[in-house]
Design a protein around this motif. Structure first.
Motif, PDB file in Angstrom:
ATOM      1  N   PRO A 139       0.822  -1.221   0.000  1.00  0.00           N
ATOM      2  CA  PRO A 139       0.000   0.000   0.000  1.00  0.00           C
ATOM      3  C   PRO A 139       0.855   1.270   0.000  1.00  0.00           C
ATOM      4  O   PRO A 139       0.746   2.125   0.863  1.00  0.00           O
ATOM      5  N   GLN A 140       1.701   1.391  -1.000  1.00  0.00           N
ATOM      6  CA  GLN A 140       2.659   2.506  -1.043  1.00  0.00           C
ATOM      7  C   GLN A 140       3.105   2.795  -2.475  1.00  0.00           C
ATOM      8  O   GLN A 140       3.392   1.877  -3.241  1.00  0.00           O
ATOM      9  N   LYS A 141       3.192   4.079  -2.803  1.00  0.00           N
ATOM     10  CA  LYS A 141       3.564   4.512  -4.156  1.00  0.00           C
ATOM     11  C   LYS A 141       5.096   4.578  -4.277  1.00  0.00           C
ATOM     12  O   LYS A 141       5.647   5.654  -4.492  1.00  0.00           O
ATOM     13  N   ARG A 142       5.752   3.459  -4.109  1.00  0.00           N
ATOM     14  CA  ARG A 142       7.216   3.417  -4.132  1.00  0.00           C
ATOM     15  C   ARG A 142       7.661   2.788  -5.444  1.00  0.00           C
ATOM     16  O   ARG A 142       7.052   1.829  -5.915  1.00  0.00           O
ATOM     17  N   GLU A 143       8.724   3.303  -6.022  1.00  0.00           N
ATOM     18  CA  GLU A 143       9.251   2.748  -7.273  1.00  0.00           C
ATOM     19  C   GLU A 143      10.717   2.382  -7.075  1.00  0.00           C
ATOM     20  O   GLU A 143      11.471   3.128  -6.452  1.00  0.00           O
ATOM     21  N   ARG A 144      11.114   1.221  -7.615  1.00  0.00           N
ATOM     22  CA  ARG A 144      12.514   0.800  -7.537  1.00  0.00           C
ATOM     23  C   ARG A 144      12.957   0.287  -8.905  1.00  0.00           C
ATOM     24  O   ARG A 144      12.205  -0.400  -9.608  1.00  0.00           O
ATOM     25  N   LEU A 145      14.181   0.631  -9.264  1.00  0.00           N
ATOM     26  CA  LEU A 145      14.787   0.116 -10.492  1.00  0.00           C
ATOM     27  C   LEU A 145      15.418  -1.236 -10.175  1.00  0.00           C
ATOM     28  O   LEU A 145      16.205  -1.353  -9.231  1.00  0.00           O
ATOM     29  N   ILE A 146      15.061  -2.256 -10.945  1.00  0.00           N
ATOM     30  CA  ILE A 146      15.555  -3.610 -10.700  1.00  0.00           C
ATOM     31  C   ILE A 146      16.469  -4.040 -11.850  1.00  0.00           C
ATOM     32  O   ILE A 146      16.102  -3.934 -13.024  1.00  0.00           O
ATOM     33  N   LEU A 147      17.655  -4.526 -11.489  1.00  0.00           N
ATOM     34  CA  LEU A 147      18.622  -5.049 -12.457  1.00  0.00           C
ATOM     35  C   LEU A 147      18.818  -6.542 -12.179  1.00  0.00           C
ATOM     36  O   LEU A 147      19.121  -6.927 -11.046  1.00  0.00           O
ATOM     37  N   VAL A 148      18.620  -7.366 -13.190  1.00  0.00           N
ATOM     38  CA  VAL A 148      18.819  -8.811 -13.046  1.00  0.00           C
ATOM     39  C   VAL A 148      19.853  -9.248 -14.077  1.00  0.00           C
ATOM     40  O   VAL A 148      19.743  -8.916 -15.262  1.00  0.00           O
ATOM     41  N   GLY A 149      20.866  -9.986 -13.621  1.00  0.00           N
ATOM     42  CA  GLY A 149      21.911 -10.490 -14.516  1.00  0.00           C
ATOM     43  C   GLY A 149      21.997 -12.005 -14.445  1.00  0.00           C
ATOM     44  O   GLY A 149      21.876 -12.591 -13.361  1.00  0.00           O
ATOM     45  N   ILE A 150      22.195 -12.645 -15.602  1.00  0.00           N
ATOM     46  CA  ILE A 150      22.332 -14.103 -15.681  1.00  0.00           C
ATOM     47  C   ILE A 150      23.719 -14.410 -16.245  1.00  0.00           C
ATOM     48  O   ILE A 150      24.124 -13.821 -17.258  1.00  0.00           O
ATOM     49  N   ARG A 151      24.445 -15.316 -15.600  1.00  0.00           N
ATOM     50  CA  ARG A 151      25.799 -15.660 -16.059  1.00  0.00           C
ATOM     51  C   ARG A 151      25.743 -16.168 -17.504  1.00  0.00           C
ATOM     52  O   ARG A 151      24.867 -16.969 -17.857  1.00  0.00           O
ATOM     53  N   LYS A 152      26.661 -15.697 -18.337  1.00  0.00           N
ATOM     54  CA  LYS A 152      26.564 -15.936 -19.782  1.00  0.00           C
ATOM     55  C   LYS A 152      26.544 -17.414 -20.144  1.00  0.00           C
ATOM     56  O   LYS A 152      25.827 -17.829 -21.052  1.00  0.00           O
ATOM     57  N   ASP A 153      27.314 -18.229 -19.422  1.00  0.00           N
ATOM     58  CA  ASP A 153      27.346 -19.660 -19.775  1.00  0.00           C
ATOM     59  C   ASP A 153      26.005 -20.333 -19.505  1.00  0.00           C
ATOM     60  O   ASP A 153      25.679 -21.356 -20.110  1.00  0.00           O
ATOM     61  N   LEU A 154      25.205 -19.739 -18.596  1.00  0.00           N
ATOM     62  CA  LEU A 154      23.883 -20.283 -18.304  1.00  0.00           C
ATOM     63  C   LEU A 154      22.807 -19.637 -19.174  1.00  0.00           C
ATOM     64  O   LEU A 154      21.843 -20.292 -19.570  1.00  0.00           O
ATOM     65  N   ALA A 155      22.983 -18.343 -19.465  1.00  0.00           N
ATOM     66  CA  ALA A 155      21.998 -17.634 -20.310  1.00  0.00           C
ATOM     67  C   ALA A 155      21.899 -18.284 -21.681  1.00  0.00           C
ATOM     68  O   ALA A 155      20.839 -18.265 -22.322  1.00  0.00           O
ATOM     69  N   ASP A 156      23.006 -18.892 -22.120  1.00  0.00           N
ATOM     70  CA  ASP A 156      23.024 -19.545 -23.440  1.00  0.00           C
ATOM     71  C   ASP A 156      22.097 -20.755 -23.496  1.00  0.00           C
ATOM     72  O   ASP A 156      21.781 -21.250 -24.577  1.00  0.00           O
ATOM     73  N   LYS A 157      21.673 -21.247 -22.325  1.00  0.00           N
ATOM     74  CA  LYS A 157      20.809 -22.436 -22.289  1.00  0.00           C
ATOM     75  C   LYS A 157      19.355 -22.099 -22.597  1.00  0.00           C
ATOM     76  O   LYS A 157      18.502 -22.984 -22.644  1.00  0.00           O
ATOM     77  N   ASN A 162      -3.850  -8.604  -7.960  1.00  0.00           N
ATOM     78  CA  ASN A 162      -5.076  -8.307  -8.716  1.00  0.00           C
ATOM     79  C   ASN A 162      -5.815  -7.061  -8.253  1.00  0.00           C
ATOM     80  O   ASN A 162      -6.912  -6.796  -8.705  1.00  0.00           O
ATOM     81  N   LYS A 163      -5.247  -6.310  -7.316  1.00  0.00           N
ATOM     82  CA  LYS A 163      -5.881  -5.059  -6.896  1.00  0.00           C
ATOM     83  C   LYS A 163      -4.824  -4.145  -6.302  1.00  0.00           C
ATOM     84  O   LYS A 163      -3.704  -4.569  -6.018  1.00  0.00           O
ATOM     85  N   ILE A 164      -5.190  -2.891  -6.104  1.00  0.00           N
ATOM     86  CA  ILE A 164      -4.306  -1.903  -5.488  1.00  0.00           C
ATOM     87  C   ILE A 164      -4.776  -1.693  -4.048  1.00  0.00           C
ATOM     88  O   ILE A 164      -5.952  -1.409  -3.820  1.00  0.00           O
ATOM     89  N   LEU A 165      -3.863  -1.836  -3.110  1.00  0.00           N
ATOM     90  CA  LEU A 165      -4.215  -1.689  -1.693  1.00  0.00           C
ATOM     91  C   LEU A 165      -3.989  -0.252  -1.227  1.00  0.00           C
ATOM     92  O   LEU A 165      -3.171   0.476  -1.785  1.00  0.00           O
ATOM     93  N   SER A 166      -4.726   0.123  -0.187  1.00  0.00           N
ATOM     94  CA  SER A 166      -4.653   1.491   0.331  1.00  0.00           C
ATOM     95  C   SER A 166      -4.103   1.491   1.753  1.00  0.00           C
ATOM     96  O   SER A 166      -3.865   0.436   2.360  1.00  0.00           O
ATOM     97  N   LEU A 167      -3.959   2.690   2.301  1.00  0.00           N
ATOM     98  CA  LEU A 167      -3.495   2.835   3.682  1.00  0.00           C
ATOM     99  C   LEU A 167      -4.420   2.115   4.664  1.00  0.00           C
ATOM    100  O   LEU A 167      -3.972   1.580   5.682  1.00  0.00           O
TER     101      LEU A 167
END
Length: 416
Positions: A232-250, A261-266
């Motif tokens: 119940p909060q208008k917070r924004e975060r930038l998310i970075l996800v990295g996958i090791r290259k030898d595994l990403a190739d799979k 399924n809904k927006i919660l309030s205070l």
């Protein structure tokens, strides 16, 4: 079921202009402008904008097609070990634990935050101290994922090739060094939304270059809004996800978590219901000086300094009264029917006021914690200012858990 629209009261009845603005990443004034032009027509009885008028927007579609109920069933195929850096008061760590990760080491500099972690999870291996003094190489056989929110600092660009060594002296360098020493399958870093445009985007470009140099494929970074993840909060975060290259190739790919399924309030944070089994307990909190309280009494729910009588505006704002800009955080009272504004490290800072909706006082510490979806059983250690800081800096627990389940799904796919 995935794709099934659940009977979410605030969706079926429509959106307030404020909530629609938050969902669509618009200003409230731009939504009001569309109402004036007749592009949106609120229901005259409820003042809510009917669902059918906005159901074509991608953000609204994603709420209606929520697969949250499926995703909360995601479980790890085996034990996945986690190293967390910059652990703070435990919001991210708690969410990762809820998703199914096993924490093998958590590092944090702040003593009070470490005391909080140790108090609530005596079994966790909490290492207090400067990250630059810690050698992580011993963990490189044991850790599947590294997580953490490194503080965003400027890099120096003069005459540099902009590789890993050029970020030395920043906390991003220390997280990158940990990833280099541990070689996890996956990492997840979170940061403020402003990192996207920091130094005209150059800071993020350096970070992307270093991630490539470390041997990882970076999933296209995304700003996630906490309101979509049962927070119940208008917070924004930038998310970075990295996958090791030898595994990403799979061929395994990361899928972002589905919204709730809904927006919660205070109201959901403070009273018994969907989020909590009881009303919010009383807790320690700051108080206003007498005159400030007298002035704040005149601010309505969801209002701010411009809702005061002119003489009180002038008294409260002083020289700021004559300056431009909305300064919408000043003398701000939250609304019980909306999500909270983003919490800061202190609820009574003049620029970012967070006054209780129905009582004239700053939010108490347990109210703060509930807005960040901490369980009531999670106790914060330290003086009140340290408690507010730990809570205000945290990743909301429910949002962290949603991201965590997506990371579990990715690791399960990599196992397969």
């Amino acid at each position: 079921m995935a794709g099934k629209m659940l009977n979410s009261e605030n969706l079926t009845h429509g959106f307030s202009p404020e909530l629609l603005a938050d969902v669509l990443s618009l200003s409230k004034s731009s939504v009001e402008s569309r109402i004036k032009k007749g592009e949106l027509t609120p229901n005259p009885n409820t003042n809510l904008i009917p669902l059918e008028q906005v159901s074509h927007h991608l953000e609204v579609k994603s709420l209606l097609a929520s697969s949250w109920e499926d995703e909360i069933k995601i479980k790890p195929k085996r034990t996945y070990n986690l190293l967390e850096l910059f652990a703070g008061g435990g919001g991210l760590a708690l969410g990762m634990e809820e998703a199914g990760f096993n924490s093998v080491l958590l590092n944090e500099l702040d003593k009070h935050a470490c005391d909080t972690l140790k108090h609530n999870r005596p079994e966790w291996n909490v290492v207090q101290g400067d990250i630059s003094t810690i050698d992580f190489t011993d963990l490189n056989k044991d850790v599947d994922i590294v997580t953490g929110g490194f503080p965003c600092q400027a890099f120096s660009y003069a005459g540099k090739s902009l590789g890993l060594e050029d970020t030395r002296g920043t906390l991003f360098f220390e997280m990158a060094r940990a990833i280099k020493e541990v070689k996890p399958k996956v990492f997840m870093a979170e940061n403020v939304k402003a990192l996207l445009k920091h130094d005209n985007g150059r800071t993020l470009e350096v970070i992307k270059g270093v991630i490539d140099e470390l041997g990882y494929i970076l999933v296209e970074p995304k700003v996630l809004k906490a309101i979509f993840y049962k927070v119940p909060q208008k917070r924004e975060r930038l998310i970075l996800v990295g996958i090791r290259k030898d595994l990403a190739d799979k061929g395994a790919s990361f899928k972002w978590p589905s919204p709730y399924n809904k927006i919660l309030s205070l109201k959901d944070a403070f009273y018994k219901g969907e989020l909590y089994d009881t009303d919010v307990p009383l807790s320690q909190g700051q108080l206003y000086p007498t005159r400030k309280k007298e002035i704040m009494e005149h601010v309505p729910q969801g209002g701010y300094w411009r809702d005061l009588p002119d003489n009180l505006q002038r008294e409260y704002m002083k020289a700021s009264y004559f300056l431009g800009g909305g300064k919408t955080g000043m003398a701000r009272r939250l609304s019980m029917s909306e999500p909270s504004l983003t919490l800061t490290t202190a609820p009574a800072q003049k620029q970012t006021e967070r006054c209780h909706p129905t009582e004239t006082r700053p939010l108490q510490s347990r109210e703060y914690a509930r807005i960040q979806t901490f369980p009531d059983s999670w106790e914060f250690i330290g003086p009140l200012s340290a408690v507010y800081k730990q809570i205000g800096n945290a990743v909301p627990v429910n949002m962290a858990a949603a991201i965590g389940r997506s990371l579990i799904r990715l690791l399960n796919d990599l196992e397969a």
